[in-house]
Design a protein around this motif. Structure first.
Motif, PDB file in Angstrom:
ATOM      1  N   ARG A 159      -9.036   2.263  -8.084  1.00  0.00           N
ATOM      2  CA  ARG A 159      -8.917   3.607  -8.656  1.00  0.00           C
ATOM      3  C   ARG A 159     -10.242   4.374  -8.515  1.00  0.00           C
ATOM      4  N   PRO A 160     -10.144   5.692  -8.412  1.00  0.00           N
ATOM      5  CA  PRO A 160     -11.361   6.497  -8.273  1.00  0.00           C
ATOM      6  C   PRO A 160     -12.185   6.479  -9.554  1.00  0.00           C
ATOM      7  N   VAL A 161     -13.509   6.555  -9.408  1.00  0.00           N
ATOM      8  CA  VAL A 161     -14.376   6.605 -10.586  1.00  0.00           C
ATOM      9  C   VAL A 161     -14.480   8.025 -11.128  1.00  0.00           C
ATOM     10  N   SER A 162     -14.072   9.011 -10.348  1.00  0.00           N
ATOM     11  CA  SER A 162     -13.991  10.399 -10.807  1.00  0.00           C
ATOM     12  C   SER A 162     -12.739  10.998 -10.156  1.00  0.00           C
ATOM     13  N   ASP A 163     -12.773  12.248  -9.790  1.00  0.00           N
ATOM     14  CA  ASP A 163     -11.630  12.844  -9.103  1.00  0.00           C
ATOM     15  C   ASP A 163     -11.497  12.256  -7.703  1.00  0.00           C
ATOM     16  N   GLY A 164     -10.277  12.170  -7.244  1.00  0.00           N
ATOM     17  CA  GLY A 164     -10.044  11.674  -5.893  1.00  0.00           C
ATOM     18  C   GLY A 164      -8.882  10.711  -5.868  1.00  0.00           C
ATOM     19  N   PRO A 165      -8.486  10.333  -4.665  1.00  0.00           N
ATOM     20  CA  PRO A 165      -7.341   9.437  -4.527  1.00  0.00           C
ATOM     21  C   PRO A 165      -7.698   7.981  -4.817  1.00  0.00           C
ATOM     22  N   THR A 166      -6.675   7.221  -5.092  1.00  0.00           N
ATOM     23  CA  THR A 166      -6.776   5.769  -5.225  1.00  0.00           C
ATOM     24  C   THR A 166      -6.822   5.175  -3.821  1.00  0.00           C
ATOM     25  N   LEU A 167      -7.507   4.058  -3.663  1.00  0.00           N
ATOM     26  CA  LEU A 167      -7.512   3.310  -2.406  1.00  0.00           C
ATOM     27  C   LEU A 167      -6.571   2.122  -2.569  1.00  0.00           C
ATOM     28  N   ILE A 168      -5.589   2.016  -1.683  1.00  0.00           N
ATOM     29  CA  ILE A 168      -4.715   0.841  -1.651  1.00  0.00           C
ATOM     30  C   ILE A 168      -5.062   0.083  -0.378  1.00  0.00           C
ATOM     31  N   HIS A 169      -5.592  -1.115  -0.552  1.00  0.00           N
ATOM     32  CA  HIS A 169      -6.063  -1.963   0.542  1.00  0.00           C
ATOM     33  C   HIS A 169      -5.021  -3.063   0.757  1.00  0.00           C
ATOM     34  N   VAL A 170      -4.389  -3.055   1.912  1.00  0.00           N
ATOM     35  CA  VAL A 170      -3.254  -3.923   2.199  1.00  0.00           C
ATOM     36  C   VAL A 170      -3.583  -4.909   3.314  1.00  0.00           C
ATOM     37  N   ASP A 171      -3.089  -6.132   3.177  1.00  0.00           N
ATOM     38  CA  ASP A 171      -3.137  -7.113   4.260  1.00  0.00           C
ATOM     39  C   ASP A 171      -1.729  -7.222   4.835  1.00  0.00           C
TER      40      ASP A 171
ATOM     41  N   THR B  14       5.677   6.114  -1.360  1.00  0.00           N
ATOM     42  CA  THR B  14       5.654   6.942  -2.572  1.00  0.00           C
ATOM     43  C   THR B  14       4.247   7.021  -3.138  1.00  0.00           C
ATOM     44  N   GLU B  15       3.423   5.995  -2.923  1.00  0.00           N
ATOM     45  CA  GLU B  15       2.044   5.995  -3.405  1.00  0.00           C
ATOM     46  C   GLU B  15       1.179   6.983  -2.630  1.00  0.00           C
ATOM     47  N   LEU B  16       1.615   7.374  -1.438  1.00  0.00           N
ATOM     48  CA  LEU B  16       0.794   8.237  -0.594  1.00  0.00           C
ATOM     49  C   LEU B  16       0.492   9.588  -1.229  1.00  0.00           C
ATOM     50  N   GLU B  17       1.284  10.009  -2.181  1.00  0.00           N
ATOM     51  CA  GLU B  17       1.024  11.289  -2.833  1.00  0.00           C
ATOM     52  C   GLU B  17      -0.300  11.276  -3.587  1.00  0.00           C
ATOM     53  N   ARG B  18      -0.746  10.095  -3.995  1.00  0.00           N
ATOM     54  CA  ARG B  18      -1.961  10.000  -4.808  1.00  0.00           C
ATOM     55  C   ARG B  18      -2.971   9.002  -4.251  1.00  0.00           C
ATOM     56  N   ALA B  19      -2.703   8.465  -3.060  1.00  0.00           N
ATOM     57  CA  ALA B  19      -3.551   7.381  -2.577  1.00  0.00           C
ATOM     58  C   ALA B  19      -3.813   7.471  -1.078  1.00  0.00           C
ATOM     59  N   VAL B  20      -4.832   6.723  -0.678  1.00  0.00           N
ATOM     60  CA  VAL B  20      -5.128   6.442   0.721  1.00  0.00           C
ATOM     61  C   VAL B  20      -4.755   4.987   0.937  1.00  0.00           C
ATOM     62  N   VAL B  21      -4.024   4.696   2.000  1.00  0.00           N
ATOM     63  CA  VAL B  21      -3.667   3.322   2.331  1.00  0.00           C
ATOM     64  C   VAL B  21      -4.522   2.866   3.507  1.00  0.00           C
ATOM     65  N   VAL B  22      -5.237   1.751   3.321  1.00  0.00           N
ATOM     66  CA  VAL B  22      -5.981   1.109   4.399  1.00  0.00           C
ATOM     67  C   VAL B  22      -5.342  -0.252   4.605  1.00  0.00           C
ATOM     68  N   ALA B  23      -4.789  -0.454   5.804  1.00  0.00           N
ATOM     69  CA  ALA B  23      -4.047  -1.681   6.080  1.00  0.00           C
ATOM     70  C   ALA B  23      -4.733  -2.501   7.162  1.00  0.00           C
ATOM     71  N   GLU B  24      -5.125  -3.707   6.792  1.00  0.00           N
ATOM     72  CA  GLU B  24      -5.626  -4.658   7.779  1.00  0.00           C
ATOM     73  C   GLU B  24      -4.426  -5.280   8.486  1.00  0.00           C
ATOM     74  N   TRP B  25      -4.536  -5.510   9.767  1.00  0.00           N
ATOM     75  CA  TRP B  25      -3.477  -6.114  10.573  1.00  0.00           C
ATOM     76  C   TRP B  25      -2.203  -5.264  10.567  1.00  0.00           C
ATOM     77  N   GLY B  26      -2.327  -3.965  10.381  1.00  0.00           N
ATOM     78  CA  GLY B  26      -1.159  -3.124  10.166  1.00  0.00           C
ATOM     79  C   GLY B  26      -0.467  -2.595  11.403  1.00  0.00           C
ATOM     80  N   GLY B  27      -1.055  -2.771  12.575  1.00  0.00           N
ATOM     81  CA  GLY B  27      -0.469  -2.217  13.790  1.00  0.00           C
ATOM     82  C   GLY B  27       0.944  -2.711  14.034  1.00  0.00           C
ATOM     83  N   GLY B  28       1.832  -1.776  14.385  1.00  0.00           N
ATOM     84  CA  GLY B  28       3.219  -2.120  14.659  1.00  0.00           C
ATOM     85  C   GLY B  28       4.090  -2.174  13.423  1.00  0.00           C
ATOM     86  N   LEU B  29       3.519  -1.916  12.260  1.00  0.00           N
ATOM     87  CA  LEU B  29       4.277  -2.030  11.025  1.00  0.00           C
ATOM     88  C   LEU B  29       3.983  -0.883  10.063  1.00  0.00           C
TER      89      LEU B  29
END
Length: 163
Positions: free
Chosen positions: A75-87, A112-127
């Protein structure tokens, strides 16, 4: 993504701290709704780069590999989006022949989380690109530098914004 980070490019990074600094530059440009896919072999620096992204986004919590939990939310420490870190590799399950990675991805509700978050996905290519019409694909090459110099710790980052 805000202006200030190029849509495509290539950069050679010599150290883990250079990798974090480059990630921080990207993190400052990211906005809610952005999807970043990190592609590279084991040990390429995907989590190290994500640590920099987290620093640039100003989110809380220690960024570690999400390997054993599939996804971590910072979660952000001030204003800003949440970071969702996915494997995304874990979405394949124990037996890739019987796995349902799309079902597992869907169960995370990342779209649905994209409205409030940034998604960073490791190994995410093709999916993971299936959750958004646009995404930043970053490939990390650690083999080229090692082939030139076996003692090298350098990584070559190549990226392109797809939409």
């Amino acid at each position: 993504m805000r202006a200030g980070f190029p849509d495509s490019g290539e950069r050679r990074l010599e150290t883990a701290e250079e990798t974090r600094t480059f990630g921080e530059q990207l993190g400052r440009a990211l906005e809610a709704g952005d999807v970043v896919i990190l592609d590279g072999p084991l040990g390429a620096g995907k989590t190290t780069f994500t640590q920099g992204i987290a620093r640039g986004m100003r989110v809380g919590g220690r960024v570690t590999s999400p390997t054993f939990v599939i996804a971590r939310e910072h979660r952000p420490v001030s204003d800003g989006p949440t970071l969702i870190h996915v494997d995304a590799y874990r979405l394949l399950g124990e037996d890739p022949d019987t796995a349902d990675p799309l079902g597992a991805l869907d169960s995370l509700d990342l779209d649905t989380e994209l409205e409030r978050a940034v998604v960073v996905a490791e190994w995410g290519g093709g999916l993971v690109e299936q959750i958004s019409d646009s995404y930043l694909l970053i490939s990390i090459d650690r083999e080229t530098a090692v082939a030139e110099d076996p003692d090298s710790e350098a990584r070559i980052f190549t990226w392109a914004y797809r939409h």
